[in-house]
Scaffold this active site. Structure first.
Site, PDB file in Angstrom:
ATOM      1  N   VAL A  37      -9.247 -17.384 -20.008  1.00  0.00           N
ATOM      2  CA  VAL A  37      -8.524 -16.454 -20.375  1.00  0.00           C
ATOM      3  C   VAL A  37      -8.993 -16.551 -21.924  1.00  0.00           C
ATOM      4  O   VAL A  37      -9.890 -15.286 -22.278  1.00  0.00           O
ATOM      5  CB  VAL A  37      -7.147 -16.161 -20.428  1.00  0.00           C
ATOM      6  CG1 VAL A  37      -6.120 -15.654 -21.127  1.00  0.00           C
ATOM      7  CG2 VAL A  37      -6.250 -16.740 -18.651  1.00  0.00           C
ATOM      8  N   ASP A  38      -8.723 -17.674 -22.681  1.00  0.00           N
ATOM      9  CA  ASP A  38      -9.120 -17.687 -24.043  1.00  0.00           C
ATOM     10  C   ASP A  38     -10.751 -17.156 -24.349  1.00  0.00           C
ATOM     11  O   ASP A  38     -11.245 -16.314 -25.357  1.00  0.00           O
ATOM     12  CB  ASP A  38      -9.183 -19.144 -24.245  1.00  0.00           C
ATOM     13  CG  ASP A  38      -9.110 -18.450 -26.353  1.00  0.00           C
ATOM     14  OD1 ASP A  38      -9.103 -20.623 -26.418  1.00  0.00           O
ATOM     15  OD2 ASP A  38      -8.843 -18.298 -26.561  1.00  0.00           O
ATOM     16  N   SER A 126      -1.119 -22.268 -18.288  1.00  0.00           N
ATOM     17  CA  SER A 126      -0.969 -23.195 -17.977  1.00  0.00           C
ATOM     18  C   SER A 126      -2.248 -23.560 -16.674  1.00  0.00           C
ATOM     19  O   SER A 126      -2.152 -24.367 -15.841  1.00  0.00           O
ATOM     20  CB  SER A 126       0.154 -24.462 -18.434  1.00  0.00           C
ATOM     21  OG  SER A 126       0.435 -23.914 -19.205  1.00  0.00           O
ATOM     22  N   THR A 127      -2.043 -22.113 -15.807  1.00  0.00           N
ATOM     23  CA  THR A 127      -1.766 -22.713 -14.170  1.00  0.00           C
ATOM     24  C   THR A 127      -3.702 -22.853 -14.000  1.00  0.00           C
ATOM     25  O   THR A 127      -4.462 -23.190 -12.863  1.00  0.00           O
ATOM     26  CB  THR A 127      -1.800 -21.712 -13.244  1.00  0.00           C
ATOM     27  OG1 THR A 127      -2.321 -20.637 -14.091  1.00  0.00           O
ATOM     28  CG2 THR A 127      -0.262 -20.881 -13.931  1.00  0.00           C
ATOM     29  N   GLY A 128      -5.031 -23.064 -15.280  1.00  0.00           N
ATOM     30  CA  GLY A 128      -6.463 -22.860 -14.542  1.00  0.00           C
ATOM     31  C   GLY A 128      -6.661 -24.316 -15.375  1.00  0.00           C
ATOM     32  O   GLY A 128      -6.369 -25.571 -14.435  1.00  0.00           O
ATOM     33  N   TYR A 130      -5.119 -25.930 -17.302  1.00  0.00           N
ATOM     34  CA  TYR A 130      -4.089 -27.065 -17.472  1.00  0.00           C
ATOM     35  C   TYR A 130      -3.130 -27.245 -16.377  1.00  0.00           C
ATOM     36  O   TYR A 130      -2.229 -27.824 -16.468  1.00  0.00           O
ATOM     37  CB  TYR A 130      -3.448 -26.327 -18.459  1.00  0.00           C
ATOM     38  CG  TYR A 130      -3.927 -26.485 -20.185  1.00  0.00           C
ATOM     39  CD1 TYR A 130      -4.764 -26.984 -20.499  1.00  0.00           C
ATOM     40  CD2 TYR A 130      -3.124 -25.743 -21.391  1.00  0.00           C
ATOM     41  CE1 TYR A 130      -5.477 -27.041 -21.382  1.00  0.00           C
ATOM     42  CE2 TYR A 130      -3.330 -25.743 -22.691  1.00  0.00           C
ATOM     43  CZ  TYR A 130      -5.167 -26.740 -22.287  1.00  0.00           C
ATOM     44  OH  TYR A 130      -5.544 -26.591 -24.130  1.00  0.00           O
TER      45      TYR A 130
HETATM   46  N1  APR Z   1      -7.518 -12.064 -16.553  1.00  0.00           N
HETATM   47  C1  APR Z   1      -7.188 -13.169 -16.067  1.00  0.00           C
HETATM   48  N2  APR Z   1      -6.208 -14.669 -15.151  1.00  0.00           N
HETATM   49  C2  APR Z   1      -7.102 -14.646 -15.771  1.00  0.00           C
HETATM   50  C3  APR Z   1      -8.467 -14.848 -16.170  1.00  0.00           C
HETATM   51  C4  APR Z   1      -8.752 -12.968 -16.518  1.00  0.00           C
HETATM   52  N3  APR Z   1      -9.683 -12.397 -17.220  1.00  0.00           N
HETATM   53  N4  APR Z   1      -9.254 -15.803 -16.599  1.00  0.00           N
HETATM   54  C5  APR Z   1      -8.792 -17.114 -16.224  1.00  0.00           C
HETATM   55  N5  APR Z   1      -7.569 -16.285 -15.719  1.00  0.00           N
HETATM   56  C6  APR Z   1      -6.767 -17.267 -14.833  1.00  0.00           C
HETATM   57  C7  APR Z   1      -6.415 -18.106 -14.328  1.00  0.00           C
HETATM   58  O1  APR Z   1      -7.462 -18.433 -12.631  1.00  0.00           O
HETATM   59  C8  APR Z   1      -5.647 -19.138 -14.728  1.00  0.00           C
HETATM   60  O2  APR Z   1      -4.647 -18.976 -13.487  1.00  0.00           O
HETATM   61  O3  APR Z   1      -5.859 -17.099 -15.813  1.00  0.00           O
HETATM   62  C9  APR Z   1      -5.295 -18.295 -15.304  1.00  0.00           C
HETATM   63  C10 APR Z   1      -4.574 -19.706 -17.316  1.00  0.00           C
HETATM   64  O4  APR Z   1      -6.150 -20.174 -16.811  1.00  0.00           O
HETATM   65  P1  APR Z   1      -6.097 -21.000 -18.090  1.00  0.00           P
HETATM   66  O5  APR Z   1      -7.253 -19.367 -18.719  1.00  0.00           O
HETATM   67  O6  APR Z   1      -7.524 -21.960 -17.566  1.00  0.00           O
HETATM   68  O7  APR Z   1      -5.762 -21.151 -18.862  1.00  0.00           O
HETATM   69  P2  APR Z   1      -4.907 -23.178 -19.239  1.00  0.00           P
HETATM   70  O8  APR Z   1      -5.006 -23.608 -17.601  1.00  0.00           O
HETATM   71  O9  APR Z   1      -3.220 -21.944 -19.942  1.00  0.00           O
HETATM   72  O10 APR Z   1      -6.210 -23.630 -20.196  1.00  0.00           O
HETATM   73  C11 APR Z   1      -5.445 -22.460 -21.260  1.00  0.00           C
HETATM   74  O11 APR Z   1      -8.292 -23.057 -21.096  1.00  0.00           O
HETATM   75  O12 APR Z   1      -9.338 -21.786 -21.558  1.00  0.00           O
HETATM   76  C12 APR Z   1      -9.486 -23.220 -22.473  1.00  0.00           C
HETATM   77  O13 APR Z   1      -9.114 -22.283 -24.611  1.00  0.00           O
HETATM   78  C13 APR Z   1      -7.944 -22.160 -23.048  1.00  0.00           C
HETATM   79  O14 APR Z   1      -7.417 -24.783 -23.777  1.00  0.00           O
HETATM   80  C14 APR Z   1      -7.636 -23.862 -23.579  1.00  0.00           C
HETATM   81  C15 APR Z   1      -7.186 -24.403 -21.928  1.00  0.00           C
END
Ligand code: APR
Length: 181
Positions: A37-38, A126-128, A130
């Site tokens: 997402v970031d 956090s479900t990706g 993390y």
């Molecule tokens: N739109 C909606 N949901 C998304 C998108 C998007 N464009 N991209 C990813 N996701 C979903 C993923 O499938 C997951 O279910 O968002 C959820 C969160 O996943 P991550 O983005 O990996 O976030 P998180 O698990 O909180 O990890 C955060 O990952 O990207 C890095 O800089 C960030 O270090 C931080 C860590």
């Protein structure tokens, strides 16, 4: 307890395409971007978002944004007014960090309320990367948001939970129903 007049919705799609007042970013404590997402938010939102993050890092958040806290910047080119950056906990089988994940939702809503945002879109924090189990992440999201709305039923018009794929949508829709959706 008056029923909340805020609509909770589950949407399958890309968080960066949500036309809402505030989009919540699943950031890391550096606030300087990442993947998932970031990465999508910075890619699509453009350099103004990172510039806003750098101002925060040069100011109050010199040591980075602590897990569970939230802070806002411009949304740049996104179809939103603000990005609310929050840092989710990394899942740990041995340590219950559920309160930190709940804090992400609670603090993001607090910041959204301070901004005057009426529509807010959350990712599944956090479900990706993390590693947080999707169902527990969804349950935490809905129970925390509902508790916040119980104290301020009119605080928002819509709180949208944006999930990326079919499985996540099914899990989130089930969790919403379980939590009085
Ligand atoms: N739109 C909606 N949901 C998304 C998108 C998007 N464009 N991209 C990813 N996701 C979903 C993923 O499938 C997951 O279910 O968002 C959820 C969160 O996943 P991550 O983005 O990996 O976030 P998180 O698990 O909180 O990890 C955060 O990952 O990207 C890095 O800089 C960030 O270090 C931080 C860590």
């Amino acid at each position: 307890m008056s029923a909340s007049r805020t609509h909770l919705t589950v949407v399958q799609g890309d968080l960066t395409e949500q036309a809402v007042d505030a989009v919540v970013n699943a950031a890391n404590s550096s606030l300087l971007g990442g993947g998932g997402v970031d990465g999508a938010i910075h890619r699509r939102g453009g350099p103004e978002i990172l510039a806003g993050c750098r101002v925060l890092r040069n100011g109050h958040y010199g040591r980075g944004l602590p897990t569970g806290q939230a802070v806002a910047t411009t949304a740049g080119r996104l179809p939103a007014r603000w990005v609310i950056h929050t840092v989710g906990p990394v899942h740990s089988a041995g340590t219950d960090r559920g309160d930190l994940l709940a804090s992400c939702y609670r603090e993001s809503l607090r910041v959204a309320g301070e901004l005057g945002a009426r529509t807010v879109a959350f990712p599944a924090i956090s479900t990706g990367a993390y590693g947080w189990p999707l169902a527990d992440g969804a349950r935490t999201a809905f129970t925390t948001v509902r508790a916040a709305l119980a104290e301020a039923p009119d605080a928002f018009d819509e709180i949208r939970f944006v999930v990326f794929d079919d499985r996540a949508r099914e899990v989130y829709e089930a969790a919403l129903t379980e939590n009085g959706g």
